[in-house]
Scaffold this motif. Structure first.
Motif, PDB file in Angstrom:
ATOM      1  N   LEU A  69      14.378  89.500  53.553  1.00 15.30           N
ATOM      2  CA  LEU A  69      14.078  88.096  53.848  1.00 15.30           C
ATOM      3  C   LEU A  69      12.586  87.805  53.687  1.00 15.30           C
ATOM      4  N   LEU A  70      11.763  88.732  54.153  1.00 14.60           N
ATOM      5  CA  LEU A  70      10.314  88.589  54.025  1.00 14.60           C
ATOM      6  C   LEU A  70       9.892  88.506  52.560  1.00 14.60           C
ATOM      7  N   LEU A  71      10.431  89.403  51.741  1.00 13.83           N
ATOM      8  CA  LEU A  71      10.095  89.409  50.320  1.00 13.83           C
ATOM      9  C   LEU A  71      10.568  88.137  49.619  1.00 13.83           C
ATOM     10  N   LEU A  72      11.746  87.644  49.994  1.00 15.04           N
ATOM     11  CA  LEU A  72      12.251  86.408  49.403  1.00 15.04           C
ATOM     12  C   LEU A  72      11.359  85.214  49.754  1.00 15.04           C
ATOM     13  N   GLY A  73      10.925  85.142  51.010  1.00 12.06           N
ATOM     14  CA  GLY A  73      10.032  84.066  51.411  1.00 12.06           C
ATOM     15  C   GLY A  73       8.741  84.072  50.609  1.00 12.06           C
ATOM     16  N   LEU A  74       8.167  85.245  50.409  1.00 10.47           N
ATOM     17  CA  LEU A  74       6.938  85.365  49.621  1.00 10.47           C
ATOM     18  C   LEU A  74       7.188  85.024  48.161  1.00 10.47           C
ATOM     19  N   PHE A  75       8.346  85.438  47.648  1.00 12.36           N
ATOM     20  CA  PHE A  75       8.713  85.166  46.254  1.00 12.36           C
ATOM     21  C   PHE A  75       8.800  83.662  46.000  1.00 12.36           C
ATOM     22  N   ILE A  76       9.423  82.939  46.925  1.00  9.84           N
ATOM     23  CA  ILE A  76       9.573  81.487  46.771  1.00  9.84           C
ATOM     24  C   ILE A  76       8.233  80.781  46.935  1.00  9.84           C
ATOM     25  N   TRP A  77       7.422  81.229  47.870  1.00  6.28           N
ATOM     26  CA  TRP A  77       6.153  80.562  48.146  1.00  6.28           C
ATOM     27  C   TRP A  77       5.168  80.712  46.970  1.00  6.28           C
ATOM     28  N   PHE A  78       5.067  81.921  46.432  1.00  7.85           N
ATOM     29  CA  PHE A  78       4.045  82.189  45.424  1.00  7.85           C
ATOM     30  C   PHE A  78       4.546  82.068  43.984  1.00  7.85           C
ATOM     31  N   LEU A  79       5.863  82.156  43.762  1.00  9.31           N
ATOM     32  CA  LEU A  79       6.380  82.160  42.394  1.00  9.31           C
ATOM     33  C   LEU A  79       7.438  81.080  42.183  1.00  9.31           C
ATOM     34  N   GLY A  80       7.191  79.897  42.711  1.00 12.64           N
ATOM     35  CA  GLY A  80       8.133  78.797  42.533  1.00 12.64           C
ATOM     36  C   GLY A  80       7.410  77.497  42.263  1.00 12.64           C
ATOM     37  N   TRP A  81       8.135  76.498  41.845  1.00  9.79           N
ATOM     38  CA  TRP A  81       7.572  75.168  41.627  1.00  9.79           C
ATOM     39  C   TRP A  81       8.378  74.158  42.418  1.00  9.79           C
ATOM     40  N   ASP A  82       7.728  73.060  42.772  1.00  4.76           N
ATOM     41  CA  ASP A  82       8.399  72.030  43.561  1.00  4.76           C
ATOM     42  C   ASP A  82       9.333  71.192  42.704  1.00  4.76           C
ATOM     43  N   GLU A  83      10.297  70.541  43.358  1.00  3.35           N
ATOM     44  CA  GLU A  83      11.173  69.613  42.663  1.00  3.35           C
ATOM     45  C   GLU A  83      10.369  68.380  42.257  1.00  3.35           C
ATOM     46  N   PRO A  84      10.847  67.597  41.287  1.00  2.00           N
ATOM     47  CA  PRO A  84      10.129  66.382  40.877  1.00  2.00           C
ATOM     48  C   PRO A  84       9.876  65.465  42.072  1.00  2.00           C
ATOM     49  N   LYS A  85       8.680  64.871  42.087  1.00  3.16           N
ATOM     50  CA  LYS A  85       8.268  64.025  43.206  1.00  3.16           C
ATOM     51  C   LYS A  85       8.937  62.659  43.143  1.00  3.16           C
ATOM     52  N   SER A  86       9.081  62.051  44.306  1.00  2.00           N
ATOM     53  CA  SER A  86       9.574  60.676  44.373  1.00  2.00           C
ATOM     54  C   SER A  86       8.850  59.961  45.493  1.00  2.00           C
ATOM     55  N   ALA A  87       8.878  58.658  45.455  1.00  2.00           N
ATOM     56  CA  ALA A  87       8.147  57.871  46.446  1.00  2.00           C
ATOM     57  C   ALA A  87       8.718  58.081  47.841  1.00  2.00           C
ATOM     58  N   GLN A  88       7.857  58.059  48.829  1.00  2.00           N
ATOM     59  CA  GLN A  88       8.293  58.274  50.202  1.00  2.00           C
ATOM     60  C   GLN A  88       8.917  56.996  50.773  1.00  2.00           C
ATOM     61  N   GLU A  89       9.811  57.156  51.713  1.00  2.00           N
ATOM     62  CA  GLU A  89      10.482  56.016  52.327  1.00  2.00           C
ATOM     63  C   GLU A  89      10.775  56.366  53.769  1.00  2.00           C
ATOM     64  N   ASN A  90      10.921  55.333  54.614  1.00  2.00           N
ATOM     65  CA  ASN A  90      11.173  55.539  56.026  1.00  2.00           C
ATOM     66  C   ASN A  90      12.542  56.170  56.235  1.00  2.00           C
ATOM     67  N   SER A  91      12.587  57.430  56.716  1.00  2.00           N
ATOM     68  CA  SER A  91      13.851  58.149  56.861  1.00  2.00           C
ATOM     69  C   SER A  91      14.708  57.586  57.992  1.00  2.00           C
ATOM     70  N   ARG A  92      14.089  56.970  59.018  1.00  2.00           N
ATOM     71  CA  ARG A  92      14.865  56.438  60.137  1.00  2.00           C
ATOM     72  C   ARG A  92      15.789  55.321  59.672  1.00  2.00           C
ATOM     73  N   VAL A  93      15.300  54.502  58.751  1.00  2.00           N
ATOM     74  CA  VAL A  93      16.136  53.429  58.219  1.00  2.00           C
ATOM     75  C   VAL A  93      17.356  54.001  57.518  1.00  2.00           C
ATOM     76  N   GLN A  94      17.155  55.062  56.770  1.00  2.00           N
ATOM     77  CA  GLN A  94      18.255  55.653  56.024  1.00  2.00           C
ATOM     78  C   GLN A  94      19.244  56.352  56.949  1.00  2.00           C
TER      79      GLN A  94
END
Length: 394
Positions: A173-198
């Motif tokens: 689990l430790l190795l997987l966490g490090l693998f994702i943190w250092f060797l991954g990319w984020d999903e495409p960005k989108s505009a933020q919106e008020n989550s409470r409304v949704q």
């Protein structure tokens, strides 16, 4: 890590799914065995698993909203892996029932959102790379890893104990966490919106709530069945190795359906895929109600693969259709926690009581009937809604 072409996206996530599920195969099929080794009886295990489901309900929306707020499912997912690794390291340090339960709950608090967060992260990148319907083939590698390593986990626990396996699980689990943190990319960005409304919008969406109620009722028997099938195997004369083989059979069959998922996603709507999954869940329950030998449990477990493959993919794509793009992590974790967590609470309490008072076979028989009845009622409702939409369009 910089985003690259679709081949790199596919290769990266294939490796990630394989490593994640391979590591989990060493320990997660044996949660009830772990609790039993710590001295908990069947009723106590059922109670712990029920409270565990409450943790799932609370933790998944919590982590999902954090992911949408920071704009990165990947970073939150990596943190969940790292936190869980720290908790799992402590499993061998606790011995009283209360401390065992507390550490188990903390592990669940970190681990329960990992599935929907990963799926949301992966689906976003797959859509950006032009392969939106390819998530099932990625999950194939996860199923293959689980199927390959479940027997190994069973053999290790049979020869030693869960206490010998938990440190290995924690390191992975430790190795997987490090693998994702250092060797991954984020999903495409989108505009933020008020989550409470949704979130308020979800609570006012009657068709969606009926769908979630159906999922809860349909999954109650499965949560009970899945929690106690290791104990059923032992009751029929099997051992930990047989539990590992049974889990392997489940995931081999699931891997096959994941590999073929692109075909089903092109031919069927997500809601129809969910309904198809219920047919396999019902048949699985009915077959288990007649088991008299441990090997039969392993053989019939082949039905759990297509059942869960269709269910998870149907829900993933259905929720992706209805969720605002900037709140997909919140929606996926919230809906997953609702049906999975609530059904787990009811199913594990029911299962613990049923095993002790009426036995395994009647429990599975009643479960199969509940799946069929709930699916029939929801199918009639869904058909009526479709007819109404057709009349409105005309």
């Amino acid at each position: 890590m910089q985003k690259n072409d679709s081949r790199m996206v596919y290769a990266y996530f294939s490796i990630l799914y394989f490593l994640n599920m391979s590591s989990r195969a060493l320990f997660t099929p044996f949660f009830t065995v772990y609790l039993q080794e710590k001295g908990l009886d069947v009723s106590e295990i059922g109670t712990v698993m029920s409270i565990n489901s409450i943790i799932i309900i609370l933790s998944q929306p919590f982590w999902g909203m954090i992911a949408d707020r920071v704009g990165s499912s990947r970073k939150v997912l990596a943190c969940c892996f790292l936190f869980q690794a720290a908790v799992v390291f402590s499993f061998n340090l606790v011995h009283t029932a209360l401390l065992v339960a507390v550490t188990f709950f903390l592990s669940t608090f970190c681990s329960s959102p990992e599935g929907p967060l990963m799926d949301t992260w992966v689906l976003g990148n797959m859509k950006a790379s032009g392969n939106a319907k390819g998530v099932g083939k990625l999950k194939f590698w996860g199923c293959a890893g689980y199927a390959l390593f479940s027997p190994l986990g069973g053999a290790l626990i049979q020869r030693y104990s869960t206490g010998r396996v938990t440190p290995i699980f924690a390191v992975l689990l430790l190795l997987l966490g490090l693998f994702i943190w250092f060797l991954g990319w984020d999903e495409p960005k989108s505009a933020q919106e008020n989550s409470r409304v949704q979130l308020g919008r979800i609570l006012r969406d009657a068709p969606l709530l009926i769908f979630l109620a159906y999922l809860v009722v349909m999954q109650v028997p499965h949560r009970a069945a899945y929690t106690f099938y290791p104990l059923l195997i032992e009751d029929l004369g099997g051992d930990q190795t047989m539990i590992g083989y049974t889990s392997s059979v489940m995931f081999i069959s699931e891997a096959v359906m994941m590999f073929l998922s692109t075909y089903f996603l092109k031919k069927l709507k997500p809601i129809h895929i969910v309904l198809l999954s219920s047919c396999f869940f019902a048949l699985w329950q009915f077959l288990y109600s007649g088991m008299t030998e441990a090997w039969q449990v392993a053989a019939a477990a082949v039905l759990d693969g297509p059942a869960f493959a269709f269910l998870s993919l149907g829900i993933l794509y259905y929720v992706d259709e209805i969720a605002p793009p900037q709140l997909r992590s919140t929606y996926q974790t919230l809906i997953y926690s609702f049906y999975f967590g609530l059904s787990g609470i009811i199913g594990n309490v029911w299962g613990g009581w049923a095993v002790e008072n009426i036995g395994y076979q009647p429990m599975y028989l009643a479960g199969g009937c509940l799946v069929l009845v709930s699916t029939l009622l929801f199918s009639l409702y869904s058909r009526r809604q479709s007819q109404k939409k057709g009349l409105n369009h005309t």
